[in-house]
Design a protein around this motif. Structure first.
Motif, PDB file in Angstrom:
ATOM      1  N   THR A  12       0.838  -1.206   0.000  1.00 32.92           N
ATOM      2  CA  THR A  12       0.000   0.000   0.000  1.00 32.92           C
ATOM      3  C   THR A  12       0.872   1.256   0.000  1.00 32.92           C
ATOM      4  O   THR A  12       0.587   2.220  -0.704  1.00 32.92           O
ATOM      5  CB  THR A  12      -0.950  -0.019   1.222  1.00 32.92           C
ATOM      6  OG1 THR A  12      -1.767  -1.189   1.127  1.00 32.92           O
ATOM      7  CG2 THR A  12      -1.831   1.217   1.274  1.00 32.92           C
ATOM      8  N   GLY A  33     -12.317   4.741   3.287  1.00 34.51           N
ATOM      9  CA  GLY A  33     -12.226   3.342   3.714  1.00 34.51           C
ATOM     10  C   GLY A  33     -12.408   3.257   5.220  1.00 34.51           C
ATOM     11  O   GLY A  33     -12.142   4.216   5.943  1.00 34.51           O
ATOM     12  N   GLU A  34     -12.841   2.089   5.660  1.00 33.33           N
ATOM     13  CA  GLU A  34     -13.078   1.860   7.084  1.00 33.33           C
ATOM     14  C   GLU A  34     -11.795   2.043   7.892  1.00 33.33           C
ATOM     15  O   GLU A  34     -10.696   2.061   7.338  1.00 33.33           O
ATOM     16  CB  GLU A  34     -13.576   0.431   7.297  1.00 33.33           C
ATOM     17  CG  GLU A  34     -14.919   0.113   6.655  1.00 33.33           C
ATOM     18  CD  GLU A  34     -16.059   0.876   7.320  1.00 33.33           C
ATOM     19  OE1 GLU A  34     -16.076   0.926   8.559  1.00 33.33           O
ATOM     20  OE2 GLU A  34     -16.902   1.419   6.587  1.00 33.33           O
ATOM     21  N   GLY A  36      -8.550   1.508   9.725  1.00 32.80           N
ATOM     22  CA  GLY A  36      -7.473   0.531   9.582  1.00 32.80           C
ATOM     23  C   GLY A  36      -7.312  -0.068   8.187  1.00 32.80           C
ATOM     24  O   GLY A  36      -6.585  -1.035   8.015  1.00 32.80           O
ATOM     25  N   THR A  37      -7.990   0.509   7.200  1.00 30.35           N
ATOM     26  CA  THR A  37      -7.817  -0.047   5.849  1.00 30.35           C
ATOM     27  C   THR A  37      -6.499   0.396   5.216  1.00 30.35           C
ATOM     28  O   THR A  37      -6.052  -0.217   4.245  1.00 30.35           O
ATOM     29  CB  THR A  37      -8.999   0.325   4.921  1.00 30.35           C
ATOM     30  OG1 THR A  37      -9.324   1.697   5.099  1.00 30.35           O
ATOM     31  CG2 THR A  37     -10.214  -0.542   5.197  1.00 30.35           C
ATOM     32  N   HIS A 125     -11.155  -3.762   3.387  1.00 24.38           N
ATOM     33  CA  HIS A 125     -10.568  -4.925   4.045  1.00 24.38           C
ATOM     34  C   HIS A 125     -10.970  -6.191   3.298  1.00 24.38           C
ATOM     35  O   HIS A 125     -12.038  -6.251   2.711  1.00 24.38           O
ATOM     36  CB  HIS A 125     -11.154  -5.095   5.464  1.00 24.38           C
ATOM     37  CG  HIS A 125     -10.639  -4.156   6.476  1.00 24.38           C
ATOM     38  ND1 HIS A 125      -9.364  -4.212   6.983  1.00 24.38           N
ATOM     39  CD2 HIS A 125     -11.243  -3.120   7.131  1.00 24.38           C
ATOM     40  CE1 HIS A 125      -9.212  -3.271   7.892  1.00 24.38           C
ATOM     41  NE2 HIS A 125     -10.323  -2.586   7.997  1.00 24.38           N
ATOM     42  N   ASP A 126     -10.153  -7.227   3.382  1.00 26.03           N
ATOM     43  CA  ASP A 126     -10.597  -8.573   3.039  1.00 26.03           C
ATOM     44  C   ASP A 126     -10.818  -9.260   4.383  1.00 26.03           C
ATOM     45  O   ASP A 126      -9.876  -9.454   5.142  1.00 26.03           O
ATOM     46  CB  ASP A 126      -9.525  -9.306   2.225  1.00 26.03           C
ATOM     47  CG  ASP A 126      -9.962 -10.712   1.856  1.00 26.03           C
ATOM     48  OD1 ASP A 126      -9.678 -11.129   0.729  1.00 26.03           O
ATOM     49  OD2 ASP A 126     -10.568 -11.399   2.696  1.00 26.03           O
ATOM     50  N   PHE A 127     -12.045  -9.605   4.673  1.00 32.15           N
ATOM     51  CA  PHE A 127     -12.328 -10.103   6.014  1.00 32.15           C
ATOM     52  C   PHE A 127     -11.829 -11.523   6.238  1.00 32.15           C
ATOM     53  O   PHE A 127     -11.779 -11.999   7.353  1.00 32.15           O
ATOM     54  CB  PHE A 127     -13.815  -9.934   6.343  1.00 32.15           C
ATOM     55  CG  PHE A 127     -14.156  -8.485   6.510  1.00 32.15           C
ATOM     56  CD1 PHE A 127     -13.770  -7.798   7.665  1.00 32.15           C
ATOM     57  CD2 PHE A 127     -14.793  -7.774   5.498  1.00 32.15           C
ATOM     58  CE1 PHE A 127     -14.034  -6.440   7.821  1.00 32.15           C
ATOM     59  CE2 PHE A 127     -15.062  -6.414   5.654  1.00 32.15           C
ATOM     60  CZ  PHE A 127     -14.689  -5.747   6.809  1.00 32.15           C
ATOM     61  N   GLU A 130      -6.200 -11.467   6.611  1.00 29.37           N
ATOM     62  CA  GLU A 130      -5.571 -10.359   7.313  1.00 29.37           C
ATOM     63  C   GLU A 130      -4.411  -9.844   6.445  1.00 29.37           C
ATOM     64  O   GLU A 130      -3.686 -10.631   5.858  1.00 29.37           O
ATOM     65  CB  GLU A 130      -5.018 -10.866   8.643  1.00 29.37           C
ATOM     66  CG  GLU A 130      -4.966  -9.819   9.726  1.00 29.37           C
ATOM     67  CD  GLU A 130      -4.359 -10.392  10.989  1.00 29.37           C
ATOM     68  OE1 GLU A 130      -3.423  -9.772  11.494  1.00 29.37           O
ATOM     69  OE2 GLU A 130      -4.818 -11.472  11.419  1.00 29.37           O
ATOM     70  N   ARG A 133      -5.823  -5.922   1.248  1.00 28.57           N
ATOM     71  CA  ARG A 133      -6.741  -4.798   1.028  1.00 28.57           C
ATOM     72  C   ARG A 133      -7.050  -4.700  -0.458  1.00 28.57           C
ATOM     73  O   ARG A 133      -6.156  -4.877  -1.291  1.00 28.57           O
ATOM     74  CB  ARG A 133      -6.090  -3.468   1.453  1.00 28.57           C
ATOM     75  CG  ARG A 133      -5.574  -3.412   2.878  1.00 28.57           C
ATOM     76  CD  ARG A 133      -6.697  -3.339   3.910  1.00 28.57           C
ATOM     77  NE  ARG A 133      -6.171  -3.111   5.256  1.00 28.57           N
ATOM     78  CZ  ARG A 133      -5.792  -4.078   6.087  1.00 28.57           C
ATOM     79  NH1 ARG A 133      -5.877  -5.338   5.724  1.00 28.57           N
ATOM     80  NH2 ARG A 133      -5.338  -3.775   7.298  1.00 28.57           N
TER      81      ARG A 133
END
Ligand SMILES: Nc1ncnc2c1ncn2[C@@H]1O[C@H](COP(=O)(O)OP(=O)(O)OP(=O)(O)O)[C@@H](O)[C@H]1O
Ligand SMILES: [Mg+2]
Length: 152
Positions: A12, A33-34, A36-37, A125-127, A130, A133
């Motif tokens: 990133t 973005g949410e 912590g993204t 995020h990709d849930f 971890e 992104r």
């Protein structure tokens, strides 16, 4: 639109750097973005690409951080929504229509006063995974060559 899968904070940051290297001044970059993204992580990279050597952190006690790069860089974080009117009163629009680069976290909250001609970066995020992104970039093109670090 450019769509990228980032597999680490480092990806990133490098993506941000590639974007920053393409900026000349006069651009507004909105990051959406949410929590912590990776908005701040991306901004650190963009600043690196702009030649900023000042430390880059989200403004907390100040409304806007200013860094010196090849052009002045302003870093705004709209997370604390209640300050919105303060920003507008402070004349943030002067920054938005200048030769500086303006980087705005949670920028959707300033939508009304942002120029149509801006760069918008959505981070997701990709849930399940971890550290992964999904990043969508509108308003600036990046070639395969400029994204080659993602395959390294
Ligand atoms: N692929 C990735 N890209 C970006 N950050 C990642 C990635 N994988 C893990 N991370 C971690 O997620 C966190 C992202 O934090 P960062 O402060 O950049 O997010 P933010 O979107 O600015 O959050 P906030 O909404 O709180 O301002 C860091 O701890 C970083 O190391
Ligand atoms: Mg942040």
């Amino acid at each position: 639109m450019v769509e990228v899968v980032s597999k680490s904070a480092e990806d990133t940051r490098k993506l941000g750097k590639a974007i920053g290297e393409k900026l000349h001044g006069g651009e507004v970059v909105v990051l959406i973005g949410e929590l912590g993204t990776g908005k701040t992580t991306m901004i650190k990279g963009i600043c690196e690409g702009l030649g900023v050597s000042d430390p880059v952190e989200s403004p907390t006690f100040t409304l806007i951080n200013e860094y010196r790069g090849k052009v002045p860089v302003y870093h705004v974080d709209c997370y604390r929504e209640e300050r919105l009117e303060e920003w507008i009163e402070l004349g943030i629009s002067e920054y938005l229509y200048s030769d500086s680069v303006v980087l705005i976290e949670w920028g959707e909250r300033l939508e009304e006063i942002l120029p149509d001609d801006k760069i918008t970066i959505h981070l997701f995020h990709d849930f399940d995974q971890e550290g992964v992104r999904y990043i969508q970039i509108d308003g600036i093109e990046l070639s395969k060559n400029e994204l080659r670090f993602l395959e390294e």
